[in-house]
Design a protein around this motif. Structure first.
Motif, mmCIF file in Angstrom:
data_model
loop_
_atom_site.group_PDB
_atom_site.id
_atom_site.type_symbol
_atom_site.label_atom_id
_atom_site.label_comp_id
_atom_site.label_asym_id
_atom_site.label_seq_id
_atom_site.Cartn_x
_atom_site.Cartn_y
_atom_site.Cartn_z
ATOM 1 N N VAL A 3 0.849 -1.221 -0.115
ATOM 2 C CA VAL A 3 -0.044 0.064 0.080
ATOM 3 C C VAL A 3 0.648 1.175 0.079
ATOM 4 C CG1 VAL A 3 -1.565 1.442 1.474
ATOM 5 C CG2 VAL A 3 -2.128 -1.072 1.078
ATOM 6 N N ASN A 4 1.622 1.342 0.940
ATOM 7 C CA ASN A 4 2.624 2.402 0.914
ATOM 8 C C ASN A 4 3.494 2.718 -0.245
ATOM 9 O OD1 ASN A 4 2.054 3.364 3.824
ATOM 10 N ND2 ASN A 4 3.265 1.418 4.456
ATOM 11 N N LYS A 5 4.002 1.572 -0.940
ATOM 12 C CA LYS A 5 4.807 1.851 -2.316
ATOM 13 C C LYS A 5 3.592 2.419 -3.328
ATOM 14 C CE LYS A 5 8.226 -1.872 -1.746
ATOM 15 N NZ LYS A 5 8.693 -3.310 -2.280
ATOM 16 N N GLN A 6 2.502 1.911 -3.334
ATOM 17 C CA GLN A 6 1.425 2.529 -4.353
ATOM 18 C C GLN A 6 1.159 3.876 -4.139
ATOM 19 O OE1 GLN A 6 -2.494 0.153 -4.916
ATOM 20 N NE2 GLN A 6 -1.556 -1.263 -3.478
ATOM 21 N N ILE A 7 1.047 4.442 -2.762
ATOM 22 C CA ILE A 7 0.984 5.924 -2.442
ATOM 23 C C ILE A 7 2.150 6.652 -2.950
ATOM 24 C CG2 ILE A 7 0.781 7.426 -0.698
ATOM 25 C CD1 ILE A 7 -0.658 5.501 1.051
ATOM 26 N N VAL A 8 3.366 6.201 -2.920
ATOM 27 C CA VAL A 8 4.674 6.895 -3.038
ATOM 28 C C VAL A 8 4.694 6.880 -4.615
ATOM 29 C CG1 VAL A 8 7.206 6.659 -3.149
ATOM 30 C CG2 VAL A 8 5.873 6.131 -0.815
ATOM 31 N N GLN A 9 4.410 5.722 -5.378
ATOM 32 C CA GLN A 9 4.246 5.571 -6.826
ATOM 33 C C GLN A 9 3.494 6.738 -7.343
ATOM 34 O OE1 GLN A 9 2.602 2.375 -8.997
ATOM 35 N NE2 GLN A 9 4.525 1.948 -9.901
ATOM 36 N N ALA A 10 2.185 6.631 -6.797
ATOM 37 C CA ALA A 10 1.129 7.773 -7.191
ATOM 38 C C ALA A 10 1.851 9.074 -7.056
ATOM 39 C CB ALA A 10 0.067 7.594 -6.476
ATOM 40 N N THR A 11 2.452 9.390 -5.893
ATOM 41 C CA THR A 11 2.788 10.705 -5.804
ATOM 42 C C THR A 11 4.004 11.181 -6.808
ATOM 43 O OG1 THR A 11 2.345 10.606 -3.376
ATOM 44 C CG2 THR A 11 3.623 12.213 -3.961
ATOM 45 N N TRP A 12 4.814 10.313 -7.105
ATOM 46 C CA TRP A 12 5.896 10.330 -7.698
ATOM 47 C C TRP A 12 5.274 10.840 -9.351
ATOM 48 C CZ3 TRP A 12 10.453 12.373 -7.533
ATOM 49 C CH2 TRP A 12 11.098 12.233 -6.473
ATOM 50 N N ILE A 62 5.001 5.882 7.359
ATOM 51 C CA ILE A 62 4.941 4.496 7.127
ATOM 52 C C ILE A 62 5.964 3.957 8.217
ATOM 53 C CG2 ILE A 62 4.176 4.440 4.749
ATOM 54 C CD1 ILE A 62 7.172 4.409 3.722
ATOM 55 N N LYS A 63 6.644 5.023 8.773
ATOM 56 C CA LYS A 63 7.684 4.261 10.079
ATOM 57 C C LYS A 63 6.936 3.545 10.976
ATOM 58 C CE LYS A 63 11.052 7.944 9.315
ATOM 59 N NZ LYS A 63 11.828 9.175 10.140
ATOM 60 N N GLY A 137 -6.458 6.771 -3.213
ATOM 61 C CA GLY A 137 -6.453 7.094 -1.772
ATOM 62 C C GLY A 137 -7.753 6.454 -1.156
ATOM 63 N N LYS A 138 -8.924 6.281 -1.606
ATOM 64 C CA LYS A 138 -10.232 5.603 -1.132
ATOM 65 C C LYS A 138 -9.966 4.500 -0.624
ATOM 66 C CE LYS A 138 -13.529 8.987 -0.893
ATOM 67 N NZ LYS A 138 -14.282 9.401 0.808
ATOM 68 N N ARG A 139 -9.179 3.559 -1.593
ATOM 69 C CA ARG A 139 -8.898 2.113 -1.703
ATOM 70 C C ARG A 139 -7.930 1.981 -0.306
ATOM 71 N NH1 ARG A 139 -7.073 0.853 -6.235
ATOM 72 N NH2 ARG A 139 -5.121 0.072 -5.790
ATOM 73 N N VAL A 140 -7.281 2.768 -0.255
ATOM 74 C CA VAL A 140 -6.128 2.697 0.964
ATOM 75 C C VAL A 140 -6.166 3.501 2.070
ATOM 76 C CG1 VAL A 140 -4.374 1.761 -0.735
ATOM 77 C CG2 VAL A 140 -4.441 4.217 0.142
ATOM 78 N N ASN A 141 -7.484 4.357 1.963
ATOM 79 C CA ASN A 141 -7.733 5.240 3.094
ATOM 80 C C ASN A 141 -6.591 6.038 3.368
ATOM 81 O OD1 ASN A 141 -9.461 6.209 5.147
ATOM 82 N ND2 ASN A 141 -8.525 5.072 6.808
ATOM 83 N N SER A 142 -6.133 6.913 2.454
ATOM 84 C CA SER A 142 -4.908 7.898 2.609
ATOM 85 C C SER A 142 -5.537 9.162 2.307
ATOM 86 C CB SER A 142 -3.947 7.580 1.710
ATOM 87 O OG SER A 142 -2.982 8.674 1.550
ATOM 88 N N ILE A 143 -5.493 9.912 3.520
ATOM 89 C CA ILE A 143 -6.057 11.593 3.508
ATOM 90 C C ILE A 143 -5.016 12.256 2.719
ATOM 91 C CG2 ILE A 143 -5.160 11.969 5.890
ATOM 92 C CD1 ILE A 143 -8.307 13.498 4.093
#
Length: 305
Positions: A3-12, A62-63, A137-143
Motif C-alpha cells: 500500500v505504501n509503495k502504491q502511495i509513493v508511486q502515485a505521488t511521484w 510509514i515508519k 486514496g479511497k481504497r487505501v484510506n489515505s487522506i
C-alpha cells in the motif's frame, strides 16, 4: 504491491506530470501572452510543492511505532495535507492580487490561440491524475493522497476557467467587444476562487482528522460484531474508536467470565486484538480492557464494568 509503495508511486507520477505541465503552461503563458495560463502554471507549480510535501509525509507516516510515537506516525500524512491546503489558499490569494492589479492598471493582454491547446491538454491530464489518485486514496484510506487528488481536480477546474477566459478574450478581440478583453484576467480570478475554496475544504477535513475524530456508531458497530465473534467474550461494554492519520485506534472494554484465570483472560484479549486487526485493515492498534461479566442484578459487579 504494498500500500505504501502504491502511495509513493502515485505521488511521484503526480510530481513528474506537474513538472511537465508547469513548464508547458509557463512557457506558452509567456509566448501566448495569457495571464490566465500563467496563473494556471503557478497553480501547477504549487502542485509540485504539495506533492513533495505529501511524499515526505507518507515516508514519515510509514515508519513503525517507537518509544516516542507508540501509536505510529500516521498523523504525518494529515499534517502534510494541512500544509497542502494552506499552500492552495496562498496561491489563490496571490493569483487574485496579481489579476486585480493588472485590471486596475489597464493591462489588457490578448492571448494567442496556442494557449487554448495547452489548456485543453492540462484539463485532460489533471482529471486523469485526479481519478487515479482519488480512487487509490479511497481504497487505501489515505487522506494525504485524497487531498493531493483534489489538488489535481482544482487545477483541472482552474484550467477550465482559464480556457473560458482565453476564449472570451479572443472573441472580444476579434469582434471588437471591449469588455471581453478583460475576460482573461477575470478568468484568473475565477481560478483563484476555485483554488481557495479547495484549500479551505481540505484544511477543514484534515483538521478534523488531526483532532482524532471519534468514529460514528455505524462504524463502531462493525468492530463490535467482530469482537462478539471471539470465543470467551460475554459482552462488549464499550468501544472507543478514533482516527490516527489513515488508521484507527480502538479502546475496547469487554466482559469475560469472572472465574477465568488471568492467563485465560489475557489470551482472550490477544485474540480480540488479533481478530480486529485481521478483519479491519484500517485498525492500527487496539487497547483491550477486561471486566468481570455480571448481570445487572449484581450491583457490585456491575459497578466494576
Amino acid at each position: 504491491m504494498d500500500v505504501n509503495k502504491q502511495i509513493v508511486q502515485a505521488t511521484w507520477i503526480g510530481i513528474i506530470a506537474n513538472i511537465i505541465l508547469t513548464l508547458l503552461k509557463g512557457a506558452f503563458g509567456f509566448i501566448a501572452n495569457s495571464k490566465a495560463l500563467l496563473a494556471d502554471a503557478l497553480h501547477s507549480a504549487s502542485d509540485i510543492v504539495g506533492s513533495v510535501v505529501i511524499l515526505f509525509g507518507v515516508k514519515v507516516a510509514i515508519k513503525p511505532p517507537d518509544e516516542e510515537h507508540p501509536y505510529g506516525h500516521g498523523k504525518a500524512e494529515t499534517i502534510a495535507s494541512i500544509i497542502v491546503a494552506f499552500l492552495l489558499i496562498l496561491v489563490g490569494v496571490e493569483i487574485t492580487i496579481s489579476a486585480i492589479k493588472s485590471m486596475f492598471q489597464g493591462n489588457v493582454a490578448i492571448p494567442k490561440m496556442s494557449a487554448l491547446i495547452i489548456i485543453a491538454i492540462s484539463i485532460v491530464a489533471k482529471e486523469a491524475l485526479f481519478q487515479y489518485k482519488y480512487r487509490l486514496g479511497k481504497r487505501v484510506n489515505s487522506i494525504a493522497l485524497i487531498s493531493e487528488a483534489w489538488h489535481h481536480r482544482s487545477d483541472a477546474f482552474s484550467s477550465i476557467a482559464a480556457l473560458i477566459g482565453i476564449a472570451a478574450t479572443l472573441i472580444g478581440n476579434h469582434y471588437d467587444i471591449s469588455f471581453l478583453l478583460y475576460a482573461d484576467a477575470v478568468a484568473s480570478i475565477a481560478v483563484a476562487a476555485i483554488v481557495i475554496r479547495m484549500g479551505y475544504a481540505l484544511a477543514k477535513e484534515s483538521s478534523i482528522m488531526m483532532m482524532e475524530q471519534v468514529l460514528d456508531e455505524q462504524q463502531i458497530a462493525q468492530f463490535e460484531q467482530t469482537i462478539t465473534g471471539v470465543a470467551g467474550v460475554r459482552k462488549v461494554d464499550k468501544v472507543y474508536a478514533r482516527t490516527h492519520g489513515r488508521y484507527v485506534v480502538l479502546d475496547v472494554r469487554l466482559s469475560v467470565d469472572a472465574n477465568l484465570t488471568v492467563e485465560e483472560g489475557h489470551m482472550i484479549s490477544k485474540q480480540v486484538k488479533r481478530s480486529l486487526i485481521t478483519n479491519h485493515n484500517n485498525i492500527q492498534d487496539a487497547i483491550i480492557h477486561l471486566n468481570p461479566y455480571a448481570t445487572c442484578s449484581e450491583d457490585i459487579a456491575c459497578k466494576l464494568v
